[in-house]
Design a protein around this motif. Structure first.
Motif, PDB file in Angstrom:
ATOM      1  N   LEU A  33       0.733  -1.098  -0.098  1.00 52.86           N
ATOM      2  CA  LEU A  33      -0.025  -0.016   0.138  1.00 52.86           C
ATOM      3  C   LEU A  33       0.844   1.183   0.122  1.00 52.86           C
ATOM      4  CD1 LEU A  33      -2.697  -0.742   2.820  1.00 52.86           C
ATOM      5  CD2 LEU A  33      -2.887  -1.120   0.315  1.00 52.86           C
ATOM      6  N   GLY A  34       0.359   2.337  -0.349  1.00 57.21           N
ATOM      7  CA  GLY A  34       0.855   3.612  -0.304  1.00 57.21           C
ATOM      8  C   GLY A  34       0.330   4.556  -1.155  1.00 57.21           C
ATOM      9  N   GLN A  35       0.540   5.912  -1.003  1.00 61.24           N
ATOM     10  CA  GLN A  35       0.152   6.904  -1.983  1.00 61.24           C
ATOM     11  C   GLN A  35       0.736   7.000  -3.198  1.00 61.24           C
ATOM     12  OE1 GLN A  35      -1.557  10.248   0.156  1.00 61.24           O
ATOM     13  NE2 GLN A  35       0.127   9.618   1.686  1.00 61.24           N
ATOM     14  N   SER A  36      -0.028   7.508  -4.261  1.00 60.30           N
ATOM     15  CA  SER A  36       0.609   7.740  -5.557  1.00 60.30           C
ATOM     16  C   SER A  36       1.848   8.389  -5.480  1.00 60.30           C
ATOM     17  CB  SER A  36      -0.354   8.540  -6.381  1.00 60.30           C
ATOM     18  OG  SER A  36       0.042   8.644  -7.700  1.00 60.30           O
ATOM     19  N   GLY A  37       2.874   7.366  -6.221  1.00 64.07           N
ATOM     20  CA  GLY A  37       4.317   7.920  -6.245  1.00 64.07           C
ATOM     21  C   GLY A  37       5.025   7.419  -5.067  1.00 64.07           C
ATOM     22  N   SER A  38       4.547   6.838  -4.193  1.00 67.27           N
ATOM     23  CA  SER A  38       5.309   6.087  -3.313  1.00 67.27           C
ATOM     24  C   SER A  38       6.523   5.073  -3.649  1.00 67.27           C
ATOM     25  CB  SER A  38       4.384   5.700  -2.104  1.00 67.27           C
ATOM     26  OG  SER A  38       3.573   4.486  -2.495  1.00 67.27           O
ATOM     27  N   GLY A  39       5.860   4.394  -4.781  1.00 64.83           N
ATOM     28  CA  GLY A  39       7.067   3.278  -5.146  1.00 64.83           C
ATOM     29  C   GLY A  39       6.599   1.997  -5.318  1.00 64.83           C
ATOM     30  N   LYS A  40       5.219   1.605  -5.215  1.00 69.05           N
ATOM     31  CA  LYS A  40       4.610   0.630  -5.186  1.00 69.05           C
ATOM     32  C   LYS A  40       4.926  -0.197  -6.554  1.00 69.05           C
ATOM     33  CE  LYS A  40       0.483   2.025  -4.682  1.00 69.05           C
ATOM     34  NZ  LYS A  40       0.790   3.554  -4.606  1.00 69.05           N
ATOM     35  N   SER A  41       4.621   0.382  -7.522  1.00 69.45           N
ATOM     36  CA  SER A  41       5.091  -0.385  -9.105  1.00 69.45           C
ATOM     37  C   SER A  41       6.616  -0.327  -9.000  1.00 69.45           C
ATOM     38  CB  SER A  41       4.596   0.771 -10.005  1.00 69.45           C
ATOM     39  OG  SER A  41       3.207   0.772 -10.046  1.00 69.45           O
ATOM     40  N   THR A  42       7.364   0.519  -8.467  1.00 64.70           N
ATOM     41  CA  THR A  42       8.832   0.250  -8.662  1.00 64.70           C
ATOM     42  C   THR A  42       9.404  -0.951  -7.819  1.00 64.70           C
ATOM     43  OG1 THR A  42       9.140   2.995  -8.807  1.00 64.70           O
ATOM     44  CG2 THR A  42      11.126   1.500  -8.195  1.00 64.70           C
ATOM     45  N   ASP A 208      -3.326 -10.896   3.613  1.00 61.27           N
ATOM     46  CA  ASP A 208      -3.177 -11.361   5.158  1.00 61.27           C
ATOM     47  C   ASP A 208      -2.145 -10.485   5.796  1.00 61.27           C
ATOM     48  OD1 ASP A 208      -4.382 -14.184   4.560  1.00 61.27           O
ATOM     49  OD2 ASP A 208      -3.002 -14.034   2.929  1.00 61.27           O
ATOM     50  N   ASN A 209      -1.055 -10.127   4.807  1.00 66.49           N
ATOM     51  CA  ASN A 209      -0.079  -9.106   5.354  1.00 66.49           C
ATOM     52  C   ASN A 209       0.048  -7.788   4.586  1.00 66.49           C
ATOM     53  OD1 ASN A 209       0.838 -11.199   7.291  1.00 66.49           O
ATOM     54  ND2 ASN A 209       1.924 -11.982   5.483  1.00 66.49           N
ATOM     55  N   ILE A 210       0.487  -6.798   5.389  1.00 64.56           N
ATOM     56  CA  ILE A 210       0.452  -5.252   4.572  1.00 64.56           C
ATOM     57  C   ILE A 210       1.868  -4.913   4.928  1.00 64.56           C
ATOM     58  CG2 ILE A 210      -0.499  -3.146   4.730  1.00 64.56           C
ATOM     59  CD1 ILE A 210      -3.031  -4.694   4.564  1.00 64.56           C
ATOM     60  N   ILE A 211       2.457  -4.185   3.478  1.00 62.83           N
ATOM     61  CA  ILE A 211       3.417  -3.493   3.644  1.00 62.83           C
ATOM     62  C   ILE A 211       3.184  -2.087   3.217  1.00 62.83           C
ATOM     63  CG2 ILE A 211       5.668  -3.064   2.377  1.00 62.83           C
ATOM     64  CD1 ILE A 211       5.819  -6.122   2.291  1.00 62.83           C
ATOM     65  N   TYR A 212       3.267  -1.119   4.029  1.00 65.64           N
ATOM     66  CA  TYR A 212       3.080   0.325   3.762  1.00 65.64           C
ATOM     67  C   TYR A 212       4.149   1.261   3.224  1.00 65.64           C
ATOM     68  CZ  TYR A 212      -0.154   4.633   3.525  1.00 65.64           C
ATOM     69  OH  TYR A 212      -0.738   5.665   3.159  1.00 65.64           O
ATOM     70  N   LEU A 213       4.261   1.672   1.852  1.00 64.01           N
ATOM     71  CA  LEU A 213       5.170   2.444   1.297  1.00 64.01           C
ATOM     72  C   LEU A 213       5.128   4.202   1.514  1.00 64.01           C
ATOM     73  CD1 LEU A 213       6.355   1.022  -1.753  1.00 64.01           C
ATOM     74  CD2 LEU A 213       7.812   0.997   0.155  1.00 64.01           C
ATOM     75  N   ASP A 214       5.891   4.583   1.834  1.00 68.09           N
ATOM     76  CA  ASP A 214       5.668   6.241   1.954  1.00 68.09           C
ATOM     77  C   ASP A 214       7.255   6.872   1.349  1.00 68.09           C
ATOM     78  OD1 ASP A 214       4.570   8.873   2.075  1.00 68.09           O
ATOM     79  OD2 ASP A 214       6.057   9.116   3.748  1.00 68.09           O
ATOM     80  N   GLU A 215       7.185   7.476   0.422  1.00 65.33           N
ATOM     81  CA  GLU A 215       8.284   8.049  -0.270  1.00 65.33           C
ATOM     82  C   GLU A 215       9.373   7.191  -0.475  1.00 65.33           C
ATOM     83  OE1 GLU A 215       9.174  11.867   1.626  1.00 65.33           O
ATOM     84  OE2 GLU A 215       7.219  12.672   0.871  1.00 65.33           O
ATOM     85  N   GLY A 216       9.104   5.880  -0.771  1.00 62.28           N
ATOM     86  CA  GLY A 216      10.077   4.812  -1.076  1.00 62.28           C
ATOM     87  C   GLY A 216      10.512   4.295   0.233  1.00 62.28           C
ATOM     88  N   ARG A 217      10.065   4.354   1.346  1.00 63.06           N
ATOM     89  CA  ARG A 217      10.547   3.452   2.662  1.00 63.06           C
ATOM     90  C   ARG A 217       9.418   2.799   3.101  1.00 63.06           C
ATOM     91  NH1 ARG A 217      15.461   5.860   4.134  1.00 63.06           N
ATOM     92  NH2 ARG A 217      15.593   7.961   3.289  1.00 63.06           N
ATOM     93  N   ILE A 218       9.527   1.853   3.651  1.00 64.04           N
ATOM     94  CA  ILE A 218       8.519   1.003   4.472  1.00 64.04           C
ATOM     95  C   ILE A 218       8.302   1.715   5.788  1.00 64.04           C
ATOM     96  CG2 ILE A 218       7.746  -1.239   5.416  1.00 64.04           C
ATOM     97  CD1 ILE A 218       9.170  -2.586   3.473  1.00 64.04           C
ATOM     98  N   ILE A 219       7.022   2.439   5.915  1.00 63.99           N
ATOM     99  CA  ILE A 219       6.730   2.998   7.109  1.00 63.99           C
ATOM    100  C   ILE A 219       5.927   2.269   8.060  1.00 63.99           C
ATOM    101  CG2 ILE A 219       7.254   5.241   6.342  1.00 63.99           C
ATOM    102  CD1 ILE A 219       3.998   5.791   6.231  1.00 63.99           C
TER     103      ILE A 219
END
Ligand SMILES: Nc1ncnc2c1ncn2[C@@H]1O[C@H](COP(=O)(O)OP(=O)(O)OP(=O)(O)O)[C@@H](O)[C@H]1O
Ligand SMILES: [Mg+2]
Length: 244
Positions: A33-42, A208-219
């Motif tokens: 998960l993460g906002q647009s541009g946070s790096g999910k697709s990357t 089952d599990n969540i990884i949340y990205l913000d500005e390219g880091r897992i927060i």
């Protein structure tokens, strides 16, 4: 088990992903998960090194069942790691051939074998009953939701161990979205599934599990229940409050 360790990746010198380390378990759906541009697709594009074809770079390590992806041949890696993208993709030939061409190329199956396996995969993704009378019709005539299930079917035809979907439902209506979600829950038993989405509701329904990205880091990273009930990061808390 997929392990990402100290991953830096991006497109120019400046990395988009900064020191990302995480794990993905077999038999589970992990939502990125993460906002647009946070790096999910990357992040998604690192697993089969397709980011390099986009002019990008990867530093750090990604291990699939303990094996370094950089030590594998790209063609082998891309059979092991299949990615379904946001826009449903139907090649301009028949529904059957959309799957059988890969079965011929990668598995060397006979015409009869290709048809049999293609039908099995179409059944698995819940599309067979809808298209059984028109397997030789152009796949481009299918609806968006059907095309997305066909895209998943095509991905499964190479027998991947890791199935990644990048915003697979963002072009779909609710009914088709729920059909895809149901399918992923059914498939997870036999695969490691990663879904990148900015749809928190979707993660709540199927991950089952969540990884949340913000500005390219897992927060924040946690099991689904913990993530939604007891988030620790302030930005994540705000996001979840906005959802209610
Ligand atoms: N091919 C590319 N070349 C250069 N920069 C890129 C490329 N693709 C993405 N970026 C940049 O990398 C950053 C992360 O983008 P990315 O697509 O990974 O985000 P995302 O979390 O998937 O966003 P979205 O929710 O909108 O899909 C953004 O700043 C974006 O502009
Ligand atoms: Mg994206």
């Amino acid at each position: 088990m997929i392990e990402v360790k100290n991953l830096f990746a991006g497109y120019k010198k400046e990395p988009v992903l900064r020191d990302v380390s995480c794990r993905f378990e077999k038999g589970k759906i992990t939502a990125i998960l993460g906002q647009s541009g946070s790096g999910k697709s990357t992040l998604v594009k690192c697993f089969n090194r397709i980011i390099e074809d986009d002019g990008g770079f990867i530093n750090g390590s990604i291990l699939i069942d303990g094996e370094d992806i950089f030590k594998k041949k790209k063609e082998e890696l891309r059979k092991e790691v299949s990615i379904v993208f946001q826009d449903p993709l139907a090649f301009p030939f028949s529904i059957l051939k959309n799957i059988s061409f890969l079965l011929e190329y990668h598995k060397g199956l006979s015409k009869e074998g290709q048809r049999k396996r293609a039908v099995e995969i179409l059944e698995l993704v819940g599309l067979y009953d809808e298209v059984s009378d028109r397997l030789d019709d152009k796949a481009t005539k299918l609806s968006g939701g059907q095309k997305q299930r066909l895209s998943i079917a095509r991905s499964l035809s190479v027998d991947p161990s890791l199935l990644i979907l990048d915003e697979p439902c963002s072009a779909l209506d609710l009914k088709n979205t729920l059909a895809i979600e149901e399918l992923l829950v059914k498939l997870k038993e036999n695969y490691t599934i990663i879904i990148a989405t900015h749809n928190l509701g979707q993660a709540k329904r199927i991950a089952d599990n969540i990884i949340y990205l913000d500005e390219g880091r897992i927060i924040e990273t946690a099991g689904k229940d913990e993530f939604f009930k007891n988030p620790k990061n302030e930005l994540v808390k705000i996001q979840l409050e906005m959802m209610e």
